[in-house]
Scaffold this motif. Structure first.
Motif, PDB file in Angstrom:
ATOM      1  N   UNK A 228      16.866   2.744  11.506  1.00 43.65           N
ATOM      2  CA  UNK A 228      15.633   3.462  11.189  1.00 43.65           C
ATOM      3  C   UNK A 228      15.333   3.492   9.703  1.00 43.65           C
ATOM      4  N   UNK A 229      15.964   2.613   8.964  1.00 43.62           N
ATOM      5  CA  UNK A 229      15.740   2.615   7.519  1.00 43.62           C
ATOM      6  C   UNK A 229      14.432   1.930   7.141  1.00 43.62           C
ATOM      7  N   UNK A 230      13.836   1.291   8.101  1.00 48.37           N
ATOM      8  CA  UNK A 230      12.639   0.514   7.818  1.00 48.37           C
ATOM      9  C   UNK A 230      11.530   1.364   7.237  1.00 48.37           C
ATOM     10  N   UNK A 231      11.006   0.908   6.144  1.00 47.52           N
ATOM     11  CA  UNK A 231       9.959   1.686   5.495  1.00 47.52           C
ATOM     12  C   UNK A 231       9.206   0.775   4.554  1.00 47.52           C
ATOM     13  N   UNK A 232       7.920   0.867   4.553  1.00 43.95           N
ATOM     14  CA  UNK A 232       7.163   0.057   3.614  1.00 43.95           C
ATOM     15  C   UNK A 232       6.391   0.993   2.685  1.00 43.95           C
ATOM     16  N   UNK A 233       6.350   0.610   1.434  1.00 47.46           N
ATOM     17  CA  UNK A 233       5.745   1.495   0.446  1.00 47.46           C
ATOM     18  C   UNK A 233       4.221   1.359   0.425  1.00 47.46           C
ATOM     19  N   UNK A 234       3.647   1.277   1.555  1.00 48.83           N
ATOM     20  CA  UNK A 234       2.188   1.285   1.646  1.00 48.83           C
ATOM     21  C   UNK A 234       1.777   2.417   2.572  1.00 48.83           C
ATOM     22  N   UNK A 235       0.726   3.075   2.211  1.00 48.08           N
ATOM     23  CA  UNK A 235       0.209   4.119   3.067  1.00 48.08           C
ATOM     24  C   UNK A 235      -1.299   4.132   2.985  1.00 48.08           C
ATOM     25  N   UNK A 236      -1.896   5.094   3.654  1.00 44.97           N
ATOM     26  CA  UNK A 236      -3.355   5.128   3.714  1.00 44.97           C
ATOM     27  C   UNK A 236      -3.990   5.278   2.329  1.00 44.97           C
ATOM     28  N   UNK A 237      -3.273   5.918   1.416  1.00 42.85           N
ATOM     29  CA  UNK A 237      -3.815   6.132   0.073  1.00 42.85           C
ATOM     30  C   UNK A 237      -4.026   4.799  -0.642  1.00 42.85           C
ATOM     31  N   UNK A 238      -3.296   3.768  -0.219  1.00 36.75           N
ATOM     32  CA  UNK A 238      -3.401   2.466  -0.889  1.00 36.75           C
ATOM     33  C   UNK A 238      -4.743   1.802  -0.669  1.00 36.75           C
ATOM     34  N   UNK A 239      -5.494   2.297   0.276  1.00 37.73           N
ATOM     35  CA  UNK A 239      -6.823   1.724   0.443  1.00 37.73           C
ATOM     36  C   UNK A 239      -7.648   1.938  -0.833  1.00 37.73           C
ATOM     37  N   UNK A 240      -7.420   3.065  -1.459  1.00 34.05           N
ATOM     38  CA  UNK A 240      -8.119   3.343  -2.720  1.00 34.05           C
ATOM     39  C   UNK A 240      -7.700   2.331  -3.780  1.00 34.05           C
ATOM     40  N   UNK A 241      -6.404   2.038  -3.831  1.00 32.16           N
ATOM     41  CA  UNK A 241      -5.918   1.068  -4.818  1.00 32.16           C
ATOM     42  C   UNK A 241      -6.487  -0.320  -4.553  1.00 32.16           C
ATOM     43  N   UNK A 242      -6.552  -0.678  -3.271  1.00 33.29           N
ATOM     44  CA  UNK A 242      -7.101  -1.995  -2.924  1.00 33.29           C
ATOM     45  C   UNK A 242      -8.557  -2.088  -3.380  1.00 33.29           C
ATOM     46  N   UNK A 243      -9.253  -1.020  -3.114  1.00 36.74           N
ATOM     47  CA  UNK A 243     -10.674  -0.969  -3.468  1.00 36.74           C
ATOM     48  C   UNK A 243     -10.857  -1.110  -4.977  1.00 36.74           C
ATOM     49  N   UNK A 244     -10.013  -0.414  -5.683  1.00 37.29           N
ATOM     50  CA  UNK A 244     -10.060  -0.437  -7.140  1.00 37.29           C
ATOM     51  C   UNK A 244      -9.810  -1.859  -7.659  1.00 37.29           C
ATOM     52  N   UNK A 245      -8.806  -2.513  -7.056  1.00 30.73           N
ATOM     53  CA  UNK A 245      -8.459  -3.873  -7.492  1.00 30.73           C
ATOM     54  C   UNK A 245      -9.620  -4.832  -7.259  1.00 30.73           C
ATOM     55  N   UNK A 246     -10.229  -4.739  -6.092  1.00 33.82           N
ATOM     56  CA  UNK A 246     -11.337  -5.650  -5.774  1.00 33.82           C
ATOM     57  C   UNK A 246     -12.496  -5.416  -6.747  1.00 33.82           C
ATOM     58  N   UNK A 247     -12.821  -4.161  -6.982  1.00 32.79           N
ATOM     59  CA  UNK A 247     -13.940  -3.857  -7.883  1.00 32.79           C
ATOM     60  C   UNK A 247     -13.664  -4.357  -9.303  1.00 32.79           C
ATOM     61  N   UNK A 248     -12.414  -4.273  -9.686  1.00 30.90           N
ATOM     62  CA  UNK A 248     -12.047  -4.679 -11.048  1.00 30.90           C
ATOM     63  C   UNK A 248     -12.061  -6.199 -11.177  1.00 30.90           C
ATOM     64  N   UNK A 249     -11.414  -6.879 -10.221  1.00 29.39           N
ATOM     65  CA  UNK A 249     -11.266  -8.331 -10.364  1.00 29.39           C
ATOM     66  C   UNK A 249     -12.567  -9.071 -10.051  1.00 29.39           C
ATOM     67  N   UNK A 250     -13.293  -8.593  -9.064  1.00 28.21           N
ATOM     68  CA  UNK A 250     -14.493  -9.335  -8.669  1.00 28.21           C
ATOM     69  C   UNK A 250     -15.730  -8.935  -9.442  1.00 28.21           C
ATOM     70  N   UNK A 251     -15.788  -7.653  -9.789  1.00 30.97           N
ATOM     71  CA  UNK A 251     -17.031  -7.160 -10.371  1.00 30.97           C
ATOM     72  C   UNK A 251     -16.877  -6.566 -11.763  1.00 30.97           C
ATOM     73  N   UNK A 252     -15.661  -6.569 -12.263  1.00 31.90           N
ATOM     74  CA  UNK A 252     -15.432  -6.034 -13.600  1.00 31.90           C
ATOM     75  C   UNK A 252     -15.679  -4.543 -13.701  1.00 31.90           C
ATOM     76  N   UNK A 253     -15.622  -3.868 -12.575  1.00 27.10           N
ATOM     77  CA  UNK A 253     -15.834  -2.413 -12.589  1.00 27.10           C
ATOM     78  C   UNK A 253     -14.479  -1.726 -12.645  1.00 27.10           C
ATOM     79  N   UNK A 254     -14.337  -0.853 -13.615  1.00 23.82           N
ATOM     80  CA  UNK A 254     -13.059  -0.163 -13.759  1.00 23.82           C
ATOM     81  C   UNK A 254     -13.249   1.343 -13.650  1.00 23.82           C
ATOM     82  N   UNK A 255     -12.242   1.949 -13.099  1.00 21.59           N
ATOM     83  CA  UNK A 255     -12.275   3.397 -13.006  1.00 21.59           C
ATOM     84  C   UNK A 255     -11.188   3.971 -13.898  1.00 21.59           C
ATOM     85  N   UNK A 256     -11.485   5.075 -14.505  1.00 19.09           N
ATOM     86  CA  UNK A 256     -10.459   5.717 -15.320  1.00 19.09           C
ATOM     87  C   UNK A 256      -9.384   6.279 -14.383  1.00 19.09           C
TER      88      UNK A 256
END
Lengths: 370, 97
Positions: A228-256
């Motif tokens: 039962x040690x299986x665990x991945x360091x991704x959770x629902x909160x990472x959707x925000x990080x993914x969104x941030x990455x896409x906006x930054x890399x594709x559109x040059x939009x950055x959030x503080x």
């Protein structure tokens, strides 16, 4: 006195609680896992109290008393410090007010209940040292004698609420969900009896949390720690990080950092104006972000289920896979698309509250022994 | 000495607070969002920032708007239907944990 029970699942992002007086008379409470440094906020809390009181002619209960100090439940901590992990990272749970049990106390006070038996599940990161876990749990339990404050005729009146902790479950977060899985329900969600089939062979609980996704395996109803040690360091909160990455890399939009806008763009606001005056619709980007996160998590789930499937096949035992946690709701469509034809997969009726329900059932029977 | 937090108080500053890099236009497309804004309007401006954060995070998880911070308590009507529950079997189940 009526015996009340509560099952509380303290997650990194949300506290999920079920409170009630019988198996099929129960209420759900959802609350942010808020913590507050003890050396901050007191003055503002008072100011807020006055502000709120004036605005709303406050008569309902809005306070809990922790460490002989009033804490305005919910409003003070969220947005500044949220999640048990902060106190773990800083290795100083003693310096935080942990509000996890506050909403339960408020509910009980509202229903004129002064005492309830509690089963508590606490999720901690896998590598958290045992002594630190002990301190965190102690801190949680230290504040379980809560007073809920109310204004009556302009004076603050307190009602004491005692939460008797009968069982604390740390790490084995899937246990609550396993108990939920092992119950049979009618169409209205009423608990009827035990589904004995989960005790035959392997049952895998895949718990999609806010910060991590956990896999817990049970063999013939027994928690199998080694697998039962299986665990991945991704959770629902990472959707925000993914969104941030896409906006930054594709559109040059950055959030503080810590920008509330990160959350703002998750829901409700689909149009973002760029600095050059043009605007873009980000609804498609949201879908893309979810897809990216899902692909990361799905690979891990596939591997875990594959291993369990092999294990079950080799031993000739049946396998059940149970999806639970907030992410099971977020990814509900994806999970159904991928697994709806798999006979061994069980879809939860209420994934956010599975663990809390299991803990509640445990607490209910513990309360009967008292 | 007690420390005091400084929080932006005006309605505009809530939105401006963190947008040095990007300007958000609040185009609302769904009814629930309008309800959300109505709700937010009733909240003291200084707390709105935090509330929005928590509210939208809840929305992400539950795919539904729920009042944040103030505990979200679901109070279903008490089940009227009599249900026969096998408490002995369930009790034996949880005793094992």
């Amino acid at each position: 006195m009526e015996k009340f029970s509560a099952g509380v699942d303290v997650g990194y992002g949300q506290v999920k609680a079920i409170v009630g007086d019988s198996l099929n008379s129960r209420h759900k409470i959802l609350f942010p896992s808020a913590i507050e440094r003890r050396d901050m906020g007191e003055v503002v809390l008072e100011e807020l109290a006055n502000e709120k009181r004036k605005e709303e002619n406050l008569t309902s209960r809005y306070w809990i008393r922790i460490d002989n100090e009033d804490v305005r439940i919910g409003e003070n901590a969220t947005g500044y410090e949220a999640g048990m992990d902060r106190s773990l990272l800083n290795r100083d749970p003693e310096n935080y007010r942990i509000l996890a049990l506050g909403p339960v106390a408020m509910y009980l006070a509202d229903n004129d209940i002064s005492e309830a038996v509690l089963s508590l599940g606490v999720g901690v990161p896998q590598k958290t040292p045992e002594d630190l876990i002990d301190r965190l749990v102690k801190r949680l339990i230290d504040v379980h004698d809560l007073a809920v404050g109310n204004y009556e005729k302009g004076k603050k009146v307190y009602r004491n609420v005692k939460l008797v902790v009968s069982k604390t479950i740390v790490r084995e977060q899937g246990l609550g969900a396993f108990i939920s899985l092992a119950l049979q329900y009618d169409d209205d969600g009423n608990i009827l009896t035990v589904d004995n089939s989960v005790f035959d062979g392997y049952a895998m609980v895949v718990d999609f949390g806010t910060f991590t996704t956990n896999v817990v395996l049970f063999e013939n109803g027994k928690f199998d720690r080694t697998r039962s040690d299986g665990k991945v360091e991704y959770g629902t909160i990472d959707m925000i990080n993914e969104l941030e990455t896409i906006l930054k890399t594709k559109y040059g939009i950055m959030f503080s950092p810590h920008a509330i806008n990160r959350e703002l763009i998750i829901k409700g606001i689909n149009v973002v104006d760029k600095m050059d005056g043009t605007s873009i619709d980000i609804s498609e980007i949201k879908r893309e972000a979810m897809e990216k996160l899902w692909n990361k998590i799905a690979r891990y789930i596939d591997d875990s289920i594959g291993s369990a499937f092999m294990l079950a096949s080799q031993s000739g035992k049946p396998l059940k896979v149970f999806f639970t946690g907030g992410g099971a709701k977020l990814f509900a469509d994806k999970l159904r698309e991928k697994y709806s034809n798999s006979k061994y997969v069980v879809f939860s009726r209420d994934p956010i509250f599975d663990n809390a329900l299991g803990f509640y059932v445990k607490a209910y029977f513990e309360s009967k022994k008292l | 000495m007690r420390r005091k937090r400084i929080i932006n108080t005006s309605k505009e500053s809530v939105l401006q607070d963190n947008r040095k890099y990007v300007k958000i236009v609040t185009k609302l497309s769904r009814e629930s969002d309008k309800e959300l804004l109505e709700l937010l309007d009733k909240i003291p401006a200084r707390r709105r920032n935090e509330l929005i954060r928590s509210l939208l995070y809840s929305a992400l998880i539950t795919k539904d708007i729920a009042v944040p911070n103030v505990p979200v308590v679901e109070k279903p009507e008490r089940k009227k239907k009599e249900v026969k529950v096998d408490e002995d079997a369930i009790g034996r189940l949880v005793d094992g944990f």
